[in-house]
Design an enzyme around this catalytic site. Structure first.
Site, PDB file in Angstrom:
ATOM      1  N   HIS A 101       0.819  -1.295   0.004  1.00 16.20           N
ATOM      2  CA  HIS A 101      -0.076   0.131   0.302  1.00 16.20           C
ATOM      3  C   HIS A 101       0.776   1.313  -0.089  1.00 16.20           C
ATOM      4  O   HIS A 101       0.251   2.547  -0.189  1.00 16.20           O
ATOM      5  CB  HIS A 101      -0.986  -0.053   1.184  1.00 16.20           C
ATOM      6  CG  HIS A 101      -2.103  -0.918   0.999  1.00 16.20           C
ATOM      7  ND1 HIS A 101      -3.013  -1.113   0.103  1.00 16.20           N
ATOM      8  CD2 HIS A 101      -2.453  -2.104   2.203  1.00 16.20           C
ATOM      9  CE1 HIS A 101      -3.793  -2.216   0.245  1.00 16.20           C
ATOM     10  NE2 HIS A 101      -3.328  -2.615   1.464  1.00 16.20           N
ATOM     11  N   HIS A 127       8.021   6.945   4.415  1.00 22.20           N
ATOM     12  CA  HIS A 127       7.029   6.367   3.487  1.00 22.20           C
ATOM     13  C   HIS A 127       6.281   7.470   2.995  1.00 22.20           C
ATOM     14  O   HIS A 127       6.126   8.405   3.903  1.00 22.20           O
ATOM     15  CB  HIS A 127       6.419   4.905   3.995  1.00 22.20           C
ATOM     16  CG  HIS A 127       5.581   5.423   5.230  1.00 22.20           C
ATOM     17  ND1 HIS A 127       6.084   5.196   6.393  1.00 22.20           N
ATOM     18  CD2 HIS A 127       4.277   5.664   5.260  1.00 22.20           C
ATOM     19  CE1 HIS A 127       5.119   5.554   7.413  1.00 22.20           C
ATOM     20  NE2 HIS A 127       4.053   5.950   6.809  1.00 22.20           N
ATOM     21  N   HIS A 129       2.080   8.993   1.717  1.00 15.76           N
ATOM     22  CA  HIS A 129       0.676   8.720   1.533  1.00 15.76           C
ATOM     23  C   HIS A 129       0.252   9.698   0.556  1.00 15.76           C
ATOM     24  O   HIS A 129       0.311  10.866   0.645  1.00 15.76           O
ATOM     25  CB  HIS A 129       0.004   9.031   3.103  1.00 15.76           C
ATOM     26  CG  HIS A 129       0.469   7.832   3.905  1.00 15.76           C
ATOM     27  ND1 HIS A 129      -0.457   6.821   3.874  1.00 15.76           N
ATOM     28  CD2 HIS A 129       1.323   7.824   4.954  1.00 15.76           C
ATOM     29  CE1 HIS A 129       0.093   5.928   5.194  1.00 15.76           C
ATOM     30  NE2 HIS A 129       1.258   6.701   5.558  1.00 15.76           N
ATOM     31  N   HIS A 146       5.881  10.367   5.935  1.00 14.84           N
ATOM     32  CA  HIS A 146       6.254  10.267   7.298  1.00 14.84           C
ATOM     33  C   HIS A 146       7.596   9.812   7.400  1.00 14.84           C
ATOM     34  O   HIS A 146       7.869   8.844   6.901  1.00 14.84           O
ATOM     35  CB  HIS A 146       5.328   9.181   7.641  1.00 14.84           C
ATOM     36  CG  HIS A 146       3.607   9.725   7.723  1.00 14.84           C
ATOM     37  ND1 HIS A 146       2.556   8.739   7.945  1.00 14.84           N
ATOM     38  CD2 HIS A 146       3.185  11.115   7.637  1.00 14.84           C
ATOM     39  CE1 HIS A 146       1.647   9.662   7.914  1.00 14.84           C
ATOM     40  NE2 HIS A 146       1.897  10.960   7.667  1.00 14.84           N
ATOM     41  N   THR A 215      -0.769   5.744  11.744  1.00 12.29           N
ATOM     42  CA  THR A 215      -1.671   5.756  10.926  1.00 12.29           C
ATOM     43  C   THR A 215      -2.104   4.281  10.135  1.00 12.29           C
ATOM     44  O   THR A 215      -3.242   4.121   9.210  1.00 12.29           O
ATOM     45  CB  THR A 215      -1.710   6.677   9.862  1.00 12.29           C
ATOM     46  OG1 THR A 215      -0.719   6.572   9.010  1.00 12.29           O
ATOM     47  CG2 THR A 215      -1.394   8.050  10.749  1.00 12.29           C
TER      48      THR A 215
END
Length: 275
Positions: A101, A127, A129, A146, A215
Site C-alpha cells: 500500500h 514512506h 501517503h 512520514h 496511521t
C-alpha cells in the site's frame, strides 16, 4: 529438584522472550500490508482494521488515533517547544521496499536522530501517503511523507510533511528511477545506496505537535507527531509515480481523519522570526 528449577526457569525465560517480542511486534507498523485496505466499502477497510487481529483492536477503540484535522480553532500557539533539531547522518545507506500500500525507504542501522523533550529518536524509515492523511482546517493536500523515528525504549516519533502540486521535490527526484524499478514488485527490497535524509527539506521552523498513533495497523498510540507547518510542492508526475508504483486496487493510501477527542494541539512559532 535442581533439574526441575532449571526447566522452570528456562520456560519462564522463553515465555518472557516470547511476550517481549510479541509486544515489540505490536508496536511497529506492519511491513506486509496485504491484510488491510483503504477501501471504505471493503470488509478489511479502515473502519474494520481493529477487527482483523486482536492486536489491532486499538485501530477501532483508541482515543488518541491519527491522522487528525489541524483546525486553527483547536491550536495553541507556543514558543517553548524549541526548534526541531535534526542530527541526521549524511552517509546513510538505504533500501526501498514496496509494501503493498506504500513505498518505504528504510535506512540501514538508522540515519541519525531528532531530539524531543530530551529524548533521542533514531530515524529508521520514511514512506508516503497520497493524498495527505493530516488536514489543515479541513483541507487535504496531494501527498504526505512520514519520517518514522524510534527511541531506545521503543517509543515512536513521526515527522510529517505535506505537499501540494507545484515544482518538483528534489528528494523525490533523487529516487525516481528506483521507484519506477520497484513499480511491478512486492516485498522486494532494493538497495539504493547512500541517501542523505537531510535532503528531505522542511522549509519552515514552524510545526504542529500532538500525541497520536500510527496511521496503519496496529495503530499503536502515544506517538509524538510533528507536522511541518509549511506545505511544500511536488509535480503531478511525482505524485502519480508514488501512487502507481504501489499496485493495490485503492486510489488512495490515506486513513480517514480521526476524532480529536479534546487533545492538545500546539503550533510552535519562535518569538524571534530570525530563529
Amino acid at each position: 529438584m535442581e533439574t526441575k528449577l532449571t526447566r522452570t526457569n528456562t520456560i519462564l525465560f522463553l515465555s518472557f522472550l516470547f511476550l517481549t517480542n510479541a509486544f515489540i511486534a505490536t508496536c511497529h507498523e506492519v511491513d506486509d500490508e496485504s491484510e488491510f485496505s483503504y477501501d471504505k466499502e471493503s470488509e478489511n477497510g479502515p473502519t474494520h482494521w481493529g477487527e482483523i487481529h486482536p492486536e489491532w483492536k486499538m485501530c477501532n477503540s483508541g482515543k488518541l488515533q491519527s491522522p487528525i484535522d489541524l483546525l486553527n480553532e483547536r491550536v495553541e500557539v507556543v514558543s517553548h517547544l524549541g526548534r526541531l533539531h535534526r542530527s541526521y547522518k549524511t552517509s546513510s545507506y538505504a533500501t526501498l521496499l514496496n509494501r503493498g500500500h506504500d513505498m518505504m525507504l528504510r535506512w540501514e542501522g538508522g540515519a541519525g536522530h531528532i531530539k524531543i523533550n530530551g529524548t533521542k529518536y533514531q530515524l529508521n524509515q520514511a514512506h508516503w501517503h497520497s493524498p495527505s492523511e493530516h488536514t489543515i482546517n479541513g483541507r487535504r493536500f496531494d501527498l504526505e511523507v512520514h519520517m518514522v523515528h524510534e527511541s531506545e525504549d521503543g517509543k515512536t516519533a513521526v515527522v510529517g510533511i505535506m505537499y501540494k502540486i507545484g515544482r518538483a521535490d528534489p528528494f523525490l527526484s533523487m529516487i525516481e528511477s528506483d521507484l519506477k524499478a520497484l513499480a511491478h514488485t512486492k516485498n522486494v527490497e532494493r538497495n539504493i545506496g547512500v541517501i542523505d535524509p537531510k535532503k528531505v527539506k522542511l522549509g519552515s521552523r514552524k510545526y504542529y505537535r500532538y500525541i497520536g498513533s500510527l496511521t496503519v495497523p496496529p495503530c499503536t498510540q502515544d506517538v509524538v507527531w510533528t507536522i511541518v507547518r509549511k506545505v511544500r510542492t511536488v509535480t503531478k508526475e511525482q505524485m502519480k509515480l508514488i501512487r502507481e508504483a504501489v499496485h493495490d486496487e485503492s486510489e488512495t493510501n490515506s486513513r480517514p481523519v480521526q476524532a480529536t477527542n479534546k487533545r492538545t494541539i500546539q503550533l510552535y512559532r519562535p518569538n524571534d522570526p530570525k530563529e
